[in-house]
Scaffold this active site. Structure first.
Site, PDB file in Angstrom:
ATOM      1  N   SER A 140       8.033   2.951  42.265  1.00 49.90           N
ATOM      2  CA  SER A 140       9.189   3.764  42.589  1.00 49.90           C
ATOM      3  C   SER A 140       8.696   4.965  43.389  1.00 49.90           C
ATOM      4  O   SER A 140       7.919   5.769  42.877  1.00 49.90           O
ATOM      5  CB  SER A 140       9.863   4.219  41.290  1.00 49.90           C
ATOM      6  OG  SER A 140      10.875   5.155  41.567  1.00 49.90           O
ATOM      7  N   LYS A 166      10.579   0.336  45.507  1.00 47.44           N
ATOM      8  CA  LYS A 166      11.863   1.028  45.304  1.00 47.44           C
ATOM      9  C   LYS A 166      11.742   2.393  45.948  1.00 47.44           C
ATOM     10  O   LYS A 166      10.744   3.087  45.754  1.00 47.44           O
ATOM     11  CB  LYS A 166      12.122   1.134  43.804  1.00 47.44           C
ATOM     12  CG  LYS A 166      13.065   2.236  43.345  1.00 47.44           C
ATOM     13  CD  LYS A 166      13.412   2.047  41.866  1.00 47.44           C
ATOM     14  CE  LYS A 166      13.711   3.355  41.152  1.00 47.44           C
ATOM     15  NZ  LYS A 166      13.977   3.150  39.713  1.00 47.44           N
ATOM     16  N   LYS A 168      13.753   6.154  46.538  1.00 47.14           N
ATOM     17  CA  LYS A 168      14.838   7.022  46.096  1.00 47.14           C
ATOM     18  C   LYS A 168      15.642   7.448  47.319  1.00 47.14           C
ATOM     19  O   LYS A 168      15.068   7.715  48.382  1.00 47.14           O
ATOM     20  CB  LYS A 168      14.250   8.254  45.403  1.00 47.14           C
ATOM     21  CG  LYS A 168      13.495   7.931  44.119  1.00 47.14           C
ATOM     22  CD  LYS A 168      14.455   7.559  43.017  1.00 47.14           C
ATOM     23  CE  LYS A 168      13.735   7.501  41.667  1.00 47.14           C
ATOM     24  NZ  LYS A 168      14.681   7.170  40.581  1.00 47.14           N
ATOM     25  N   ASP A 193      17.329   3.536  44.843  1.00 48.45           N
ATOM     26  CA  ASP A 193      17.847   4.157  43.613  1.00 48.45           C
ATOM     27  C   ASP A 193      18.455   5.499  43.987  1.00 48.45           C
ATOM     28  O   ASP A 193      17.763   6.392  44.485  1.00 48.45           O
ATOM     29  CB  ASP A 193      16.706   4.348  42.605  1.00 48.45           C
ATOM     30  CG  ASP A 193      17.194   4.872  41.251  1.00 48.45           C
ATOM     31  OD1 ASP A 193      18.414   5.123  41.099  1.00 48.45           O
ATOM     32  OD2 ASP A 193      16.343   5.047  40.348  1.00 48.45           O
ATOM     33  N   GLU A 218      20.438   0.663  42.879  1.00 49.82           N
ATOM     34  CA  GLU A 218      20.417   1.178  41.515  1.00 49.82           C
ATOM     35  C   GLU A 218      21.259   2.446  41.409  1.00 49.82           C
ATOM     36  O   GLU A 218      21.085   3.384  42.190  1.00 49.82           O
ATOM     37  CB  GLU A 218      18.954   1.455  41.114  1.00 49.82           C
ATOM     38  CG  GLU A 218      18.778   1.900  39.671  1.00 49.82           C
ATOM     39  CD  GLU A 218      17.305   2.123  39.296  1.00 49.82           C
ATOM     40  OE1 GLU A 218      16.412   1.730  40.076  1.00 49.82           O
ATOM     41  OE2 GLU A 218      17.061   2.715  38.237  1.00 49.82           O
ATOM     42  N   ASP A 243      21.493   2.062  35.631  1.00 51.98           N
ATOM     43  CA  ASP A 243      20.421   2.742  34.891  1.00 51.98           C
ATOM     44  C   ASP A 243      21.102   3.796  34.004  1.00 51.98           C
ATOM     45  O   ASP A 243      21.437   3.526  32.843  1.00 51.98           O
ATOM     46  CB  ASP A 243      19.431   3.358  35.900  1.00 51.98           C
ATOM     47  CG  ASP A 243      18.363   4.242  35.277  1.00 51.98           C
ATOM     48  OD1 ASP A 243      18.423   4.502  34.064  1.00 51.98           O
ATOM     49  OD2 ASP A 243      17.446   4.712  36.000  1.00 51.98           O
ATOM     50  N   LYS A 267      15.688   1.171  29.802  1.00 54.30           N
ATOM     51  CA  LYS A 267      14.716   2.201  29.412  1.00 54.30           C
ATOM     52  C   LYS A 267      14.921   2.402  27.922  1.00 54.30           C
ATOM     53  O   LYS A 267      16.021   2.782  27.497  1.00 54.30           O
ATOM     54  CB  LYS A 267      14.981   3.517  30.149  1.00 54.30           C
ATOM     55  CG  LYS A 267      14.695   3.455  31.645  1.00 54.30           C
ATOM     56  CD  LYS A 267      15.042   4.764  32.343  1.00 54.30           C
ATOM     57  CE  LYS A 267      14.709   4.663  33.835  1.00 54.30           C
ATOM     58  NZ  LYS A 267      15.328   5.760  34.607  1.00 54.30           N
ATOM     59  N   GLY A 295      11.201   3.129  34.287  1.00 49.18           N
ATOM     60  CA  GLY A 295      10.118   4.045  33.924  1.00 49.18           C
ATOM     61  C   GLY A 295      10.609   5.468  33.996  1.00 49.18           C
ATOM     62  O   GLY A 295      11.608   5.759  34.663  1.00 49.18           O
TER      63      GLY A 295
HETATM   64  O1  OSB Z   1      15.899   6.677  37.898  1.00 49.51           O
HETATM   65  O2  OSB Z   1      14.410   5.257  37.462  1.00 49.51           O
HETATM   66  C1  OSB Z   1      14.752   6.435  37.574  1.00 49.51           C
HETATM   67  C2  OSB Z   1      11.714   8.719  37.100  1.00 49.51           C
HETATM   68  C3  OSB Z   1      12.266   9.746  36.366  1.00 49.51           C
HETATM   69  C4  OSB Z   1      13.609   9.703  36.086  1.00 49.51           C
HETATM   70  C5  OSB Z   1      14.397   8.637  36.513  1.00 49.51           C
HETATM   71  C6  OSB Z   1      13.837   7.591  37.237  1.00 49.51           C
HETATM   72  C7  OSB Z   1      12.478   7.659  37.556  1.00 49.51           C
HETATM   73  C8  OSB Z   1      11.795   6.670  38.378  1.00 49.51           C
HETATM   74  C9  OSB Z   1      10.299   6.570  38.218  1.00 49.51           C
HETATM   75  O3  OSB Z   1      12.346   5.991  39.204  1.00 49.51           O
HETATM   76  C10 OSB Z   1       9.892   5.324  37.553  1.00 49.51           C
HETATM   77  C11 OSB Z   1       8.446   5.352  37.164  1.00 49.51           C
HETATM   78  O4  OSB Z   1       8.124   5.795  36.037  1.00 49.51           O
HETATM   79  O5  OSB Z   1       7.632   4.911  37.965  1.00 49.51           O
HETATM   80 MG    MG Z   2      16.901   4.828  38.132  1.00 48.51          MG
END
Ligand code: OSB
Ligand code: MG
Length: 377
Positions: A140, A166, A168, A193, A218, A243, A267, A295
């Site tokens: 991510s 992925k 953001k 995401d 996402e 999520d 999660k 994560g």
């Molecule tokens: O939206 O998935 C999410 C990290 C912190 C809070 C929300 C998210 C995330 C990530 C990181 O996308 C995922 C990772 O731990 O690699």
């Molecule tokens: Mg997410």
């Protein structure tokens, strides 16, 4: 009955190897809580996924510490569980605060698995599931200062061997970024995401992403919304993955039934612990909805739990479970989670979580530490 001797909480702050930017903010140092539970001389660890700020969720390190120490620990001391699956019921009189609840439950799963001489993976699997030995992982990637820098980072992770990327997105950093990344890595599974940064009036933006062959989008809409996601999903061929919106089995059932998503990110912290996470996994499996393991920038303690969870059969898509060195250098555990050449992490086989916490490293990142002794023993 699990004889709980004491519970220790550690408020930690550990620097990330690189800042992580999402639509709700930038994280440079991860703050979190580690719980160390001792039952019958066996020690178990749990990691809280709440952050310092209420950006992803209303929970924070401070609210989680408050709820764990004032309500959850006393509830367990008063009525100790016979096994971890009874813990959600013990916590039922506390509304919400799923991340706080999951922190303690995690430590009890670690202990229960050790007590029967099993890895957490095998303890979760029991006789019910065929569990994986390795889990396919993705990466991510946060919002970068420029599109060029983003493409560079994406290509770098692709070259390491991550088989799913992925990125953001947020308003102003969406279509152009996604198009540039897609052009740089044609054919590589790619997803976005939004962390709830958009509204239904942005449907046209997501329609414009339809020809970029995205694996999924996402959480485009509100963190508490399910209904409007169903309206958006009806307008898109690209699957929506929820999520933030999914806090329980009931949420998952509702989202599936009204067609709000075709994929769910699980999660364990967001759904209040491993017991609920497994239940969400099962409901999705019954309905033909694939899941993947989300994560929260966990240290090796939380990562070990996620990796064991992701060994369940309906985790059919790569998780946000990258190698330790993508987050922390060093991680709190040794050896760290290493990336396998086949795009996987290996599920630990040692008893319980199967990872070794390095005490000196924990001491170095600990801001506050408190011990709660069970006076009823
Ligand atoms: O939206 O998935 C999410 C990290 C912190 C809070 C929300 C998210 C995330 C990530 C990181 O996308 C995922 C990772 O731990 O690699
Ligand atoms: Mg997410």
């Amino acid at each position: 009955m699990m004889k709980i001797e004491q519970i220790e909480l550690f408020h930690i702050r550990i620097p990330l190897v690189a800042p992580f930017e999402t639509s709700f903010g930038v994280t440079r140092e991860r703050e979190s809580i580690l719980a160390r539970v001792m039952c019958d001389g066996v020690v178990g660890w749990g990691e809280c996924v709440a952050d310092a700020a209420p950006g992803y969720s209303y929970e924070t390190v401070t609210t989680a510490w408050h709820v764990i120490s004032e309500y959850l620990i006393p509830a367990l001391f008063a009525d100790p569980p016979a096994e971890p699956r009874q813990i959600p019921q013990r916590f039922a009189r506390v509304r919400g605060h799923n991340m706080a609840k999951a922190t303690l439950e995690a430590a009890f799963w670690d202990i229960a698995a050790q007590q029967v001489g099993k890895s957490l993976r095998d303890y979760i699997g029991a006789d019910r599931y065929t569990m994986r030995d390795r889990v396919v992982v993705g990466v991510s990637i946060g919002i970068q200062p420029t599109t060029e820098r983003l493409v560079e980072r994406v290509v770098n992770f692709r070259d390491i061997g991550y088989t799913r990327i992925k990125i953001k997105i947020k308003p102003g950093r969406d279509l152009d970024d996604v198009r540039a990344v897609r052009a740089a890595i044609p054919g590589v599974p790619l997803m976005v995401d939004a962390n709830s940064a958009y509204t239904l009036s942005d449907a046209n933006l997501f329609r414009q992403m339809e020809d970029l062959d995205l694996l999924m989008i996402e959480q485009p809409l509100g963190p508490d919304d399910i209904y409007e996601h169903s309206k958006l999903q009806r307008q898109l061929k690209t699957p929506i993955c929820l999520d933030e919106s999914i806090h329980s089995v009931a949420d998952a059932r509702f989202a599936i039934e009204i067609g709000a998503c075709r994929i769910i990110n699980i999660k364990q912290g967001r759904v209040g612990g491993l017991t609920n996470a497994i239940a969400v996994h099962d409901v999705c499996a019954e309905n033909g909805i694939p899941v993947w393991c989300g994560g929260m920038l966990e240290t090796g303690i939380g990562r070990a739990l996620n990796v064991a969870l992701a060994a369940l059969p309906n985790f059919r898509l790569p998780g946000d479970l990258s190698a330790s060195n993508r987050y922390y250098n060093p991680d709190l555990i040794d050896p760290p989670f290493e990336f396998n050449a086949d795009g996987t992490l290996t599920v630990p086989t040692g008893h319980g979580l199967g990872v070794q916490l390095v005490t000196e490293r924990l001491d170095r990142v600990t801001l506050r530490r408190e011990t709660y002794k069970n006076e009823r023993l």
